[in-house]
Design a protein around this motif. Structure first.
Motif, short mmCIF file in Angstrom:
data_model
loop_
_atom_site.label_atom_id
_atom_site.label_comp_id
_atom_site.label_asym_id
_atom_site.label_seq_id
_atom_site.Cartn_x
_atom_site.Cartn_y
_atom_site.Cartn_z
N PRO A 85 0.81 -1.22 0.00
CA PRO A 85 0.00 0.00 0.00
C PRO A 85 0.85 1.27 0.00
O PRO A 85 1.85 1.33 0.70
N TYR A 86 0.38 2.23 -0.77
CA TYR A 86 1.05 3.52 -0.86
C TYR A 86 0.25 4.59 -0.15
O TYR A 86 -0.98 4.53 -0.13
N HIS A 87 0.93 5.59 0.33
CA HIS A 87 0.26 6.84 0.64
C HIS A 87 -0.09 7.47 -0.73
O HIS A 87 0.71 7.37 -1.66
N PRO A 88 -1.25 8.11 -0.86
CA PRO A 88 -1.61 8.65 -2.18
C PRO A 88 -0.53 9.57 -2.76
O PRO A 88 -0.32 9.62 -3.96
N TYR A 89 0.18 10.28 -1.88
CA TYR A 89 1.22 11.18 -2.39
C TYR A 89 2.41 10.40 -2.93
O TYR A 89 2.94 10.69 -4.00
N THR A 90 2.81 9.37 -2.19
CA THR A 90 3.91 8.53 -2.64
C THR A 90 3.56 7.91 -3.99
O THR A 90 4.38 7.85 -4.90
N GLN A 91 2.31 7.46 -4.07
CA GLN A 91 1.84 6.83 -5.31
C GLN A 91 1.96 7.81 -6.48
O GLN A 91 2.47 7.47 -7.54
N GLY A 140 7.42 -1.00 11.23
CA GLY A 140 8.36 -0.02 10.70
C GLY A 140 7.87 0.71 9.47
O GLY A 140 8.49 1.66 9.02
N HIS A 141 6.75 0.29 8.89
CA HIS A 141 6.22 0.96 7.71
C HIS A 141 4.96 1.72 8.12
O HIS A 141 3.96 1.11 8.48
N ARG A 142 5.02 3.03 8.11
CA ARG A 142 3.90 3.82 8.61
C ARG A 142 3.36 4.73 7.52
O ARG A 142 4.11 5.38 6.80
N ILE A 143 2.04 4.76 7.41
CA ILE A 143 1.38 5.62 6.42
C ILE A 143 0.35 6.46 7.15
O ILE A 143 -0.47 5.93 7.90
N ALA A 144 0.39 7.77 6.94
CA ALA A 144 -0.59 8.65 7.58
C ALA A 144 -1.66 9.00 6.57
O ALA A 144 -1.43 9.83 5.69
N CYS A 145 -2.84 8.34 6.67
CA CYS A 145 -3.90 8.60 5.71
C CYS A 145 -5.24 8.18 6.29
O CYS A 145 -5.32 7.25 7.08
N HIS A 146 -6.30 8.90 5.86
CA HIS A 146 -7.64 8.55 6.33
C HIS A 146 -8.20 7.30 5.66
O HIS A 146 -9.09 6.65 6.19
N LEU A 147 -7.70 7.01 4.47
CA LEU A 147 -8.19 5.81 3.79
C LEU A 147 -7.76 4.58 4.58
O LEU A 147 -6.68 4.56 5.18
N SER A 148 -8.60 3.54 4.53
CA SER A 148 -8.23 2.35 5.27
C SER A 148 -7.14 1.60 4.53
O SER A 148 -6.93 1.80 3.33
N LEU A 149 -6.44 0.76 5.26
CA LEU A 149 -5.34 0.02 4.66
C LEU A 149 -5.79 -0.81 3.46
O LEU A 149 -5.11 -0.88 2.45
N ASP A 150 -6.98 -1.43 3.59
CA ASP A 150 -7.47 -2.27 2.50
C ASP A 150 -7.62 -1.44 1.23
O ASP A 150 -7.26 -1.86 0.14
N GLU A 151 -8.15 -0.23 1.44
CA GLU A 151 -8.36 0.62 0.28
C GLU A 151 -7.04 1.05 -0.34
O GLU A 151 -6.89 1.12 -1.55
N LEU A 152 -6.08 1.36 0.54
CA LEU A 152 -4.76 1.77 0.05
C LEU A 152 -4.08 0.62 -0.68
O LEU A 152 -3.37 0.82 -1.66
N ALA A 153 -4.30 -0.59 -0.21
CA ALA A 153 -3.61 -1.75 -0.77
C ALA A 153 -4.26 -2.22 -2.07
O ALA A 153 -3.70 -3.04 -2.78
N ARG A 154 -5.46 -1.67 -2.38
CA ARG A 154 -6.17 -2.18 -3.55
C ARG A 154 -5.44 -1.85 -4.87
O ARG A 154 -5.52 -2.59 -5.82
N ASP A 155 -4.75 -0.72 -4.87
CA ASP A 155 -4.09 -0.32 -6.11
C ASP A 155 -2.90 -1.20 -6.45
O ASP A 155 -2.20 -1.67 -5.56
N ALA A 156 -2.70 -1.37 -7.73
CA ALA A 156 -1.54 -2.15 -8.18
C ALA A 156 -0.30 -1.28 -8.08
O ALA A 156 -0.38 -0.06 -7.91
N SER A 157 0.83 -1.90 -8.17
CA SER A 157 2.08 -1.17 -8.14
C SER A 157 2.16 -0.23 -9.34
O SER A 157 1.74 -0.58 -10.44
N VAL A 158 2.66 0.98 -9.10
CA VAL A 158 2.80 1.91 -10.23
C VAL A 158 4.15 1.77 -10.89
O VAL A 158 4.45 2.44 -11.87
#
Lengths: 706, 291
Positions: free
Chosen positions: A609-615, A677-695
């Motif tokens: 999962p990515y933070h939307p900005y990282t993505q 050790g991997h932290r993401i600050a986002c309102h979206l849930s982890l499942d939603e963040l993980a749904r996207d494929a690798s860019v």
């Protein structure tokens, strides 16, 4: 086949210098057709900008041109000034590199864009302004009418570049020459500008000459590529051929020296091009690249090479290009891989070398500096009160760096990453928070008690020209640091400094040189030697390779990587370039507008999962791998808003493509931890963040090896 | 055109060996200035007349073989007075400039590097000084005590302190942001070291250029103070004093002002050449590459 729009034949540019004739360009030939983009690629000194200036007739009187530049059947060389002016702007538009200095700061945007219309087409001011507004709209600026009445300093860099493009196309030119138009911009903005240029080319059928040093950008925008080295075209061809199956050793070397992003995290080791750029006054005989070429043999040095092209127009200036293997990898590979593997798992139990807790740096543009505001006392009496403006450069950052670990800090310009680097070294005093260096809080120590930090923590700067005192010999500059912080006896001092020069790969004789006698990469090595002189444990590398050419960047990166292993150093590696950070860092922290949005091990940050900005950042990075140009891209709207005083909610919400509206704007985002050790600050849930494929594409086969 | 190049190189070689790679501006400036100083020192012995020798019979005589630069309204020899005037004027110009540098440069460095309150205090103080006309300021300093040369030098020096401070400060502000200064801070250097070893060598060029212009202003201000009786006392001679005295005669006897004027001009050019030459010679970037 139609006649090309712009046809350059055997263009040679010479300057008379005190030492003899300098050949800046030597027999350069290429064609550009309407609706086609030709990328001219080269490192600094290759003469790529001279090509543009020669075509525009903007070279100084001391430049001597031979050969021919034909534009639509008209010869441009030797054209008189009046006919040239008629072509410039009207038939050929040009966009320069630096948007911040290319616009006149004291004229309104509208006037600057309308000017060529008044001059070339004799329109009245009002008509010209009307057309200028239309052009501003066409380049995707929101509210073109308001923008036309603004001054350049009120616009961001990306908007200024759009304005420059608007003023270049406002007279409907048939050819556009762009000299590094995106180099000064952030990747997300660069992606917007490249999209814009591509659309313009398609809708208007423009021919474009796109000059750049960035092979990733070439991959995204070009149809054909022309690789320049030392004023000579060493390879031309279709984009996919040149980037995918390069024939000339120099192109192979360039591609091999690029760190590449791939989904599996750590990129393969990069192989730099050895040696120095040739002297253009006393150029080596035979092939100009022979002194740096790993495949060179005696025939290369004796015979001038010719550019042989096949039917499709692909070719290289190398007689043995047909059967060449890929660029050789560094011989020291084995040792590095083993040590890299060892250093990837730092001991968890051991206390971190450096830890920041909620570190902040606010700049307050003080009382008078912020301006004066009129308020009314008792409802009637105007009363001046001063306005203070706060900028949150670093806004509550907690990050730890363990011994022997490289933490990469990525962010766009203005994100506060350099301020953070300087704050932990106390070059800038923090506004609040703690910096624990080896379990001791250095954030609030008085200047006089920082000796321990000064010895154990050092910094390497971005700009090789400003990081060395021009009036000091190299050796003296390093010796000073040694004398100040170590007990090397005076009689051993010189030998010790020479050892340091040796260690960073510079000749010992450089002790007595002045900085101006060194190349950019060499100066950067001196900067590294100076940082090593105090025998530090921790070094802040503040964009150490951003000002360097690709091939030099690779050697400096490898040097830093090697030194880390040898001396067990820890780095905070600050860069805007994700590929570079991914190459060297064990962990990556992504910073946006003073805050961290994602921190984690390098391979975890580069994959969902990515933070939307990282993505967005990852998808905006132009990759030089053929096919990568067609991958899905996430486009960010607009530019980064100023990091003002009151900020509640997520700082990224104004540009986030996945913003949830109210929630993101008002509530600070929770922190997810998909992996220790991997932290993401986002309102979206982890499942939603993980749904996207690798860019990122899967690890590509080494292109140059084919 | 390789042939022409070879010829040029041929011609350039003996020139180069003669000057041994020295900067021509530096050489010319230093030579002329050395000559001026030598003349000033030797003036009493080489002057054809005594500087205060009056002769009623030969008042306002145009230049002739007897009086190379003519005579003034008291029949004194202008040439001899110009030679003698070199002593006071050069002394005035250089010493006063030195005073302004000695006070102004450290203050400017300190203000530019420390910023904040120190900066504000120093800058506001210089603003106050700048708001006085130079003559008034000189008067203020001199009026309360009996005039003497060293007091005048200090007074003129102080008049030019504010502009020196401002220039030094602005150069320092730029340099303090440079990365090599940050690097010096990062290795734990004290402020005093950073100022004198890292910043000052790079701040010198503009300060030098301005100081070389300042020498001439100092000579003129010294002259003005002499004119109102606070500096050089008649009958002693001083270029500025001579020019002021010659002003009412400028239509009848222009030669009286001409000789000191030319002397002043030569001084200005020589000082500027020297300043420029020094700047180039001290800058490693201006030297030939590959050393």
């Amino acid at each position: 086949m139609t006649t090309p729009l712009l046809s350059v034949k055997d263009l040679t540019l010479t300057y008379q210098t005190g030492r003899g004739r300098l050949r800046a360009l030597n027999g350069v030939s290429f064609d550009v057709n309407a609706g086609e983009t030709l990328a001219v690629v080269g490192e600094s000194g290759s003469g790529k900008s001279s090509v543009a200036l020669a075509a525009m007739g903007l070279l100084g009187p001391e430049a001597h041109l031979d050969g021919s530049i034909r534009f639509e059947d008209g010869e441009l060389i030797g054209l008189d000034e009046a006919s040239r002016r008629a072509l410039r702007g009207r038939a050929i538009g040009m966009v320069f590199q630096d948007p911040f200095t290319s616009l006149n700061p004291s004229l309104r945007i509208g006037e600057q864009v309308a000017e060529p219309l008044v001059y070339h087409q004799g329109l009245s001011r009002a008509e010209a302004l009307e057309k200028a507004v239309a052009a501003l709209g066409e380049v995707g600026l929101p509210g073109p009418r308001e923008i036309a009445s603004a001054y350049p300093h009120q616009l961001s860099g990306g908007m200024q570049q759009r304005v420059l493009i608007a003023s270049a196309i406002v007279c409907n030119p048939r050819l556009l020459i762009l000299d590094e138009p995106t180099t000064a911009l952030d990747v997300t903005v660069e992606a917007q500008i490249l999209d814009l240029l591509d659309n313009l080319r398609r809708s208007r059928g423009l021919g474009m000459v796109f000059i750049t040093h960035n092979l990733g950008v070439v991959n995204r925008i070009a149809d054909r590529v022309c690789v320049l080295y030392a004023g000579r075209v060493v390879e031309v061809g279709e984009k996919d051929t040149v980037l995918g199956r390069p024939s000339h050793p120099y192109t192979k070397g360039l591609l091999a020296s690029l760190p590449r992003l791939a989904a599996d995290g750590r990129a393969r080791r990069i192989a730099p091009i050895p040696g120095r750029f040739p002297d253009l006054v006393n150029a080596p005989p035979g092939c100009i690249f022979a002194p740096r070429c790993p495949f060179a043999e005696s025939a290369c040095v004796e015979n001038e090479q010719v550019l042989a092209t096949d039917a499709a127009g692909n070719g290289a200036r190398c007689w043995k290009s047909a059967g060449l293997p890929g660029w050789p990898e560094e011989p020291a590979d084995d040792r590095n891989i083993i040590e890299v593997a060892a250093s990837r798992e730092p001991a968890e139990d051991d206390a971190p070398l450096l830890r920041t807790e909620d570190l902040s740096k606010r700049y307050r543009r003080g009382r008078i500096g912020g301006g004066i505001e009129w308020t009314r006392k008792l409802g009637v009496i105007p009363w001046p009160s001063t306005r203070a403006e706060t900028v949150n450069a670093v806004d509550g950052i907690s990050l730890e760096i363990r011994r022997g670990e490289v933490v990469g800090l990525v962010g766009e310009s203005g994100s506060g990453k350099s301020t953070f680097g300087r704050t932990i070294l106390r070059l800038v005093d923090p506004s609040s928070g703690h910096v624990m260096f080896d379990s001791r809080d250095v954030a609030s120590l008085p200047d006089g008690e920082l000796d321990d930090l000064r010895k154990r923590a050092q910094i390497v700067f971005q700009n090789p020209d400003s990081s060395l005192n021009p009036r000091r010999r190299i050796g003296k500059a390093i010796a000073r640091a040694v004398k100040l912080q170590t007990n090397v006896p005076p009689e051993r001092l010189r030998a010790h400094v020479e050892d340091l020069l040796d260690r960073v790969g510079l000749p010992r004789a450089y002790y007595d040189r002045y900085p101006h006698q060194l190349s950019g990469g060499e100066k950067q090595r001196v900067g590294i030697a100076r940082a090593l002189a105090t025998e530090p444990e921790f070094i802040v590398c503040d964009e150490p390779v951003s000002a360097l050419d690709v091939s030099v960047q690779a050697t400096v990166l490898n040097l830093l990587d090697g030194l880390k292993d040898e001396l067990n150093l820890s780095y905070l590696f600050i860069s805007h370039d994700l590929s570079v950070v991914a190459y060297i860092a064990d962990r990556i922290a992504v910073m946006y507008s003073g805050r961290l949005c994602e921190v984690g091990p390098a391979d975890a940050v580069l994959q969902p999962p990515y933070h939307p900005y990282t993505q967005a950042l990852l998808s905006a990075v132009p990759l030089p791998t053929p096919g990568a140009a067609r991958r899905e891209r996430i486009r960010l709207r607009g530019d980064r808003p100023p990091s003002g005083a009151q900020r509640s909610g997520c700082v990224f919400h104004t540009r986030c493509p996945r913003s949830l509206g109210e929630l993101c704007a008002n509530t600070a985002p929770p922190v997810h931890e998909p992996r220790p050790g991997h932290r993401i600050a986002c309102h979206l849930s982890l499942d939603e963040l993980a749904r996207d494929a690798s860019v990122l594409p899967e690890a590509a086969p080494v292109a140059a090896a084919e | 055109m390789p042939k022409a190049d070879a010829a040029n190189a041929e011609a350039a070689r003996p020139m180069r060996s003669l000057l041994a790679g020295a900067n021509p501006k530096l050489v010319v400036g230093a030579l002329v200035l050395a000559l001026l100083v030598a003349v000033a020192i030797a003036a009493p012995w080489i002057a054809p007349y005594r500087f205060d020798e009056m002769s009623i019979l030969s008042r306002l005589k145009p230049p002739s073989l007897a009086h190379w630069c003519g005579t003034d309204e008291f029949g004194r020899d202008v040439f001899s007075r110009t030679l003698m005037g070199a002593r006071l004027s050069l002394m005035m110009g250089f010493a006063a400039t030195a005073v302004s540098l000695l006070i102004g440069v450290p203050l400017g460095l300190w203000a530019g590097y420390r910023r904040g309150t120190v900066d504000e205090a120093i800058m506001r103080a210089t603003d106050v000084l700048l708001s006085f006309p130079p003559i008034m300021l000189g008067l203020l300093i001199l009026a309360v005590t009996p005039p003497s040369l060293w007091k005048m030098i200090i007074a003129v020096g102080i008049v030019y302190v504010p502009s020196t401070v401002r220039l030094t400060r602005s150069v320092t502000l730029d340099l303090a942001g440079e990365e090599f200064v940050q690097a010096a801070r990062a290795r734990g250097e004290r402020a005093a070291y950073i100022l004198h070893a890292e910043i000052l060598p790079n701040a010198w060029p503009p300060i030098m250029v301005e100081a070389s212009l300042r020498v001439t202003f100092a000579i003129l201000l010294g002259a003005a103070l002499s004119f109102i009786g606070l500096g050089a006392q008649p009958p002693s001679s001083d270029w500025g004093l001579m020019i002021s005295e010659a002003r009412p005669l400028i239509d009848r006897a222009p030669w009286v002002a001409l000789a000191p004027g030319i002397a002043m001009g030569i001084t200005v050019i020589a000082v500027n050449l020297l300043g420029d030459g020094l700047r180039e010679a001290l800058d490693p970037r201006m030297q030939r590459k590959g050393g």
